[in-house]
Scaffold this motif. Sequence first.
Motif, short mmCIF file in Angstrom:
data_model
loop_
_atom_site.label_atom_id
_atom_site.label_comp_id
_atom_site.label_asym_id
_atom_site.label_seq_id
_atom_site.Cartn_x
_atom_site.Cartn_y
_atom_site.Cartn_z
N THR A 169 -19.51 -32.48 -110.35
CA THR A 169 -19.25 -31.79 -109.32
C THR A 169 -17.09 -31.93 -109.54
O THR A 169 -16.84 -32.95 -110.36
CB THR A 169 -18.89 -32.80 -108.04
N ALA A 170 -16.92 -30.97 -109.89
CA ALA A 170 -15.95 -30.76 -109.93
C ALA A 170 -14.62 -31.27 -109.17
O ALA A 170 -14.62 -30.84 -107.75
CB ALA A 170 -15.07 -28.96 -109.88
N PRO A 171 -14.17 -31.53 -109.19
CA PRO A 171 -12.60 -32.51 -108.51
C PRO A 171 -11.57 -31.15 -108.03
O PRO A 171 -10.88 -30.16 -108.82
CB PRO A 171 -11.77 -33.16 -109.84
N THR A 172 -11.24 -31.12 -106.68
CA THR A 172 -10.50 -30.71 -106.19
C THR A 172 -9.82 -30.90 -105.22
O THR A 172 -9.35 -32.51 -105.14
CB THR A 172 -10.82 -29.09 -104.99
N GLU A 173 -7.96 -30.54 -104.74
CA GLU A 173 -6.42 -31.63 -103.88
C GLU A 173 -7.08 -31.46 -103.19
O GLU A 173 -6.72 -32.38 -102.28
CB GLU A 173 -5.95 -31.11 -104.47
N THR A 174 -8.14 -30.84 -102.43
CA THR A 174 -8.51 -30.71 -101.24
C THR A 174 -9.72 -31.40 -100.38
O THR A 174 -10.38 -31.19 -99.73
CB THR A 174 -8.28 -29.56 -100.22
N ARG A 175 -10.69 -32.06 -102.02
CA ARG A 175 -11.94 -32.44 -101.36
C ARG A 175 -12.05 -33.79 -100.69
O ARG A 175 -10.80 -34.47 -100.68
CB ARG A 175 -12.67 -33.12 -102.45
N THR A 176 -13.00 -34.09 -99.62
CA THR A 176 -12.81 -34.72 -98.41
C THR A 176 -13.93 -35.81 -98.74
O THR A 176 -15.34 -35.05 -99.64
CB THR A 176 -12.85 -34.92 -96.81
N PRO A 177 -14.39 -37.22 -98.97
CA PRO A 177 -15.44 -38.04 -99.42
C PRO A 177 -16.57 -37.77 -97.98
O PRO A 177 -16.31 -36.83 -97.08
CB PRO A 177 -15.23 -38.84 -99.13
N THR A 178 -17.43 -38.19 -98.88
CA THR A 178 -18.80 -37.25 -97.74
C THR A 178 -19.13 -38.41 -96.45
O THR A 178 -19.28 -37.32 -95.56
CB THR A 178 -19.80 -37.53 -98.73
N GLN A 179 -18.56 -39.71 -96.77
CA GLN A 179 -18.18 -40.47 -95.41
C GLN A 179 -16.83 -41.21 -95.27
O GLN A 179 -16.51 -41.43 -96.09
CB GLN A 179 -19.14 -41.50 -94.68
N THR A 180 -16.02 -40.90 -93.95
CA THR A 180 -14.88 -42.02 -93.88
C THR A 180 -15.06 -41.91 -92.30
O THR A 180 -14.97 -41.21 -91.81
CB THR A 180 -13.46 -41.31 -94.37
N ARG A 181 -14.63 -43.51 -92.17
CA ARG A 181 -14.55 -44.12 -90.87
C ARG A 181 -13.59 -45.02 -90.69
O ARG A 181 -13.41 -45.47 -91.70
CB ARG A 181 -16.14 -44.34 -90.47
N ALA A 182 -12.83 -45.22 -89.77
CA ALA A 182 -11.88 -46.52 -89.33
C ALA A 182 -12.71 -46.97 -87.89
O ALA A 182 -12.52 -45.96 -87.04
CB ALA A 182 -10.58 -46.04 -88.57
N TYR A 183 -12.21 -48.57 -88.11
CA TYR A 183 -13.17 -49.19 -86.51
C TYR A 183 -11.21 -49.73 -87.02
O TYR A 183 -10.38 -50.78 -87.29
CB TYR A 183 -14.09 -50.05 -87.30
N ARG A 184 -11.35 -50.20 -85.45
CA ARG A 184 -10.01 -50.78 -85.02
C ARG A 184 -11.17 -51.97 -83.41
O ARG A 184 -10.81 -50.80 -82.74
CB ARG A 184 -8.42 -49.85 -84.70
N ASP A 185 -10.51 -52.81 -83.94
CA ASP A 185 -10.65 -54.00 -82.03
C ASP A 185 -12.61 -53.30 -82.03
O ASP A 185 -12.71 -53.45 -80.92
CB ASP A 185 -9.77 -53.35 -81.21
#
Length: 331
Positions: free
Chosen positions: A3-19
């Motif tokens: 996979t070629a790196p790019t500046e705008t590449r987003t990981p497959t999954q991202t999540r943030a939980y609070r409380d």
Amino acid sequence: MTTAPTETRTPTQTRAYRDGRLVAEAFPLAEVSDHLERDCTVWVDFTDPTADDLAQLEDELDLHELAVEDALVGGQRPKIDHYEGHLFAVLYDVALDARSGVLTTSEVKAFLTRRALVTIHHPEFDVAHLAATYDQNVELAAHGVPFLLWGLVDSVVDRHSAATDALDDEIEGIADDLFDPAPRTVDVQKRSFALRKSLVLLRRVSAPMRDLVATLLRRDLHDVDPVMQPYFQDVQDHVLRVAEQNDSLRDLVSTILDTNLALQSNRMNDVMKKVTSWAAIIAVPTAITGFYGQNVPYPGFSEVSGFVTSCVLIVGVGGLLWWQFRKRDWL
């Protein structure tokens, strides 16, 4: 990596939980630290990341360079390493092809910090199942990273358990085929060796899970929320079950192979008994006709009585031998 790196590449999954609530997902990797500053628990998932991806992650989460190096190198053994401020774990997902009996494995690596879990894997790993595990147990999300870690380990162990159950079913099928009226010796041997190889591979990746889960339960390495302790203990029970079942199945496969060889030997003995019996019966007329074929005078020589006597002896002695062999179940 392909996979070629790019500046705008987003990981497959991202999540943030609070409380205990999902407050954000599918956000760029650069925003991980921002969510951590808001007292969120973050899950970041990579599929075949590049060195640049992990370099950025190293800066975001202050990861040790040796752990990052291990995350990029394949062929790691199942383990959990303790670094200052985080843990690095290597697990193995498994999948069994029921038709061929071949087991395939895929590395799953994880960084564990106080507020974040980062998972790294190949495309073969069913990350959708992991996400579904989190969604189905959202009431546990308030317990932070231990909840995310439990979901990961539980998903992997469930796959081990499913593969073990599938192997159990396949081996039971082979055991039934052993006594099939139409012997399938070669098929049984090929299938048995394939399943035995899969069992050895499964043991290689599942046995270290006992130490790995036990390490996670040790408070001196990483604090696990007391509420999550029973969930990790449940996973440990499943790990022990897989290990015990694996040992039993390997013994069963060995028994099947030994039984198959014994059955082959028995069938060969039956064949030899039949061949020997018929050879003995055939030897009777050969001996009698040979005696009566002598070119010297003997009782009945060149007379009808001699011919009749020889025929009666052939039929009588041959029939007697046939009856004796049938009585002893040799024919």
